[in-house]
Design a protein around this motif. Sequence first.
Motif, short mmCIF file in Angstrom:
data_model
loop_
_atom_site.label_atom_id
_atom_site.label_comp_id
_atom_site.label_asym_id
_atom_site.label_seq_id
_atom_site.Cartn_x
_atom_site.Cartn_y
_atom_site.Cartn_z
N ASP A 76 0.59 -3.24 13.84
CA ASP A 76 -0.78 -2.88 14.20
C ASP A 76 -0.83 -1.94 15.39
O ASP A 76 -1.88 -1.76 16.01
CB ASP A 76 -1.68 -4.11 14.40
CG ASP A 76 -1.15 -5.10 15.41
OD1 ASP A 76 -0.26 -4.72 16.20
OD2 ASP A 76 -1.65 -6.24 15.43
N SER A 79 -2.63 2.83 13.50
CA SER A 79 -3.93 2.59 12.87
C SER A 79 -3.82 2.68 11.35
O SER A 79 -4.46 1.92 10.62
CB SER A 79 -4.97 3.60 13.37
OG SER A 79 -4.58 4.94 13.03
N GLN A 82 -2.21 -0.72 10.08
CA GLN A 82 -2.85 -1.99 10.40
C GLN A 82 -3.46 -2.66 9.16
O GLN A 82 -3.37 -3.89 9.01
CB GLN A 82 -3.91 -1.78 11.49
CG GLN A 82 -4.51 -3.07 12.03
CD GLN A 82 -5.66 -3.60 11.16
OE1 GLN A 82 -6.24 -2.84 10.38
NE2 GLN A 82 -5.97 -4.88 11.31
N TYR A 215 -9.80 9.06 17.06
CA TYR A 215 -8.93 8.00 16.53
C TYR A 215 -9.59 6.67 16.86
O TYR A 215 -9.36 6.10 17.92
CB TYR A 215 -7.53 8.12 17.16
CG TYR A 215 -6.96 9.51 17.09
CD1 TYR A 215 -6.71 10.11 15.86
CD2 TYR A 215 -6.70 10.25 18.24
CE1 TYR A 215 -6.19 11.39 15.78
CE2 TYR A 215 -6.19 11.54 18.17
CZ TYR A 215 -5.94 12.11 16.94
OH TYR A 215 -5.44 13.38 16.86
N SER A 217 -10.53 3.78 14.47
CA SER A 217 -10.59 2.58 13.63
C SER A 217 -9.32 2.48 12.80
O SER A 217 -8.51 3.42 12.77
CB SER A 217 -11.82 2.65 12.71
OG SER A 217 -11.61 3.59 11.68
N PRO A 218 -9.12 1.37 12.09
CA PRO A 218 -7.98 1.29 11.16
C PRO A 218 -8.04 2.40 10.12
O PRO A 218 -9.12 2.81 9.69
CB PRO A 218 -8.14 -0.09 10.52
CG PRO A 218 -8.89 -0.89 11.53
CD PRO A 218 -9.85 0.08 12.16
#
Length: 613
Positions: A76, A79, A82, A215, A217-218
């Motif tokens: 994780d 990104s 994850q 950048y 979120s997943p």
Amino acid sequence: MHPVIERVTQRIESCSQALRAAYLQQVETARQAGPHRGALSCGNLAHGFAACGSSDKQQLRSLTQANVGVVTAYNDMLSAHQPYHDYPQKIKQWVREVGSTAQVAGGVPAMCDGVTQGQPGMELSLFSRDVIAMATAVSLSHNMFDSTLMLGICDKIVPGLLVGALSFGHLPCIFVPAGPMPSGITNKEKARVRELYAEGKVSQTELLDAEAASYHSPGTCTFYGTANSNQLVLELMGLQLPGASFVNPSSPLRDELTRVAAQQATRITDLGTDYTPISKIVDAKSIVNGIVGLIATGGSTNHTMHLIAVARAAGFIVDWDDFAELSSVTPLVARVYPNGEADINHFQRAGGMAFLTYTLLEAGLVHEDVHTVAGFGLSRYTKRPELIDGKVSWQQGPQASHDETVLRSASAPFSPHGGLSVLSGNLGRAVMKTSAIPEGVEDITAPAIVFSSQHQLDAAFKAGELDRDCVVVVRFQGPQAIGMPELHKLTPPLSILQKRGFKVALVTDGRMSGASGAVPAAIHVTPEAVDGGLLSKVEPGDLIRVGVHSGELSLLVDEATLAQRQGAQADLASSHVGMGRELFGGMRSQASGAEQGACVLFPALSPEVTRGQ
């Protein structure tokens, strides 16, 4: 087929006959034992299923149902990776639904190049590809598996997984993406703030705010760098399901595509009638398809090394001449940052992989008659996945772009030629990503300014020492020197100099990767400075010609003068220790040149089998 595409394909096949035959014999030898669990002793097999539930144990004992080996690059920190955190459990359940089993065969390291840019850890980045390939082989070495699923997306990770999977060429293999994050602030705005920070016009807090809004979120970063280039190339090579590449994480369609991939991995094993090992999919035609797709979209220059290493793993010899010849006839049909202002989500909405595949097939630029994980024929990839009553159904994709500022047909492209050039001259050979270079930028001849690290250039820029026409040379950055890091710290200052009206170019034996932008950059120079390259003899003020259009890379110093020069030496000791770099000394010393894949996994080819011998 376009005659040039056909000719390059046939040339690759012809010069690779001996290597390919040896590889296929290796594959057949591995296949002959049948399901490999049958070759295990009772003790071996008991160890292999000791941790499984009772129903899975019964399936594994029977030797008649598929066991899918999952190789995961989950962490994780990335990104993009994850979302993989719960994939193994989901895959196991979905595979059980069709009467088979799945086990996590192993995990491989996964570096985030975004975190390590400009840091000592970046000097491990390229070699992490070969470590990942070896870790994949270790993961699959238990002989427990009938097929494999690869969970990986980002820069060196996908090529490493693919090279490792090809060493088990008798096993079917499907790559399972997780999709890009939703769009944040525009990549153009992010780049603008970076340049303002380089000039001292915004604070570090403002820079961090902009980066965090990009950048955020997943999911995979949305610019068209190596990670998204990986996905596009895998799909055009038939190693992912049609349309799987750019569906956002956590969406219902994303989950269902993963379900179909998991269950498809049980159907194409040697236990059934649709046996499709990865060795059958990755052939000269699929490799050419991947290269053409990369060039047509202005993808990452990292693949001028990665695809060479992948090809070699499958028994094929590919070099930069193949890339250059394919680029000469492949139109540029996409504009995605840094080759435009759109991001990968805009590409997806404009028609995505379905339209890209359709237009390349219509123009005869990719081979249709190829094996894929979805069945025979690349035309399957002109369809796009949709959810109908909760299940994936592949519907006919668009036959016209939904947004011609982002994606166009091959008959009306942004440029008649691809986004990649190969440069040659007395300085050696290099590649240049040309798709993002503005119109009107000519071949550049200017005095050299010489550095041995990107940090030195940054300091010179801040001191105002670069405000002139110049060819910036950053040497001692190659694989044998310090592991060939990406040199992203060079991008903002060089872009600023260009915008100030100076003629500026970069020459380096390091990398710039998928983020190569508007400044002409002759990268991956080979031979590198520490391996006898003329780059080591360049002195400040020497004239260098960088041929944006002519393809020339020349040091304009007479031979007699060059013969008197000893060549510079660099103290690289500080790049050989710390942050784990001391563990990679053996890899640095044995790395091949950039045009041979910057790889440590394969022996050097003898003269009788190399191109042109």
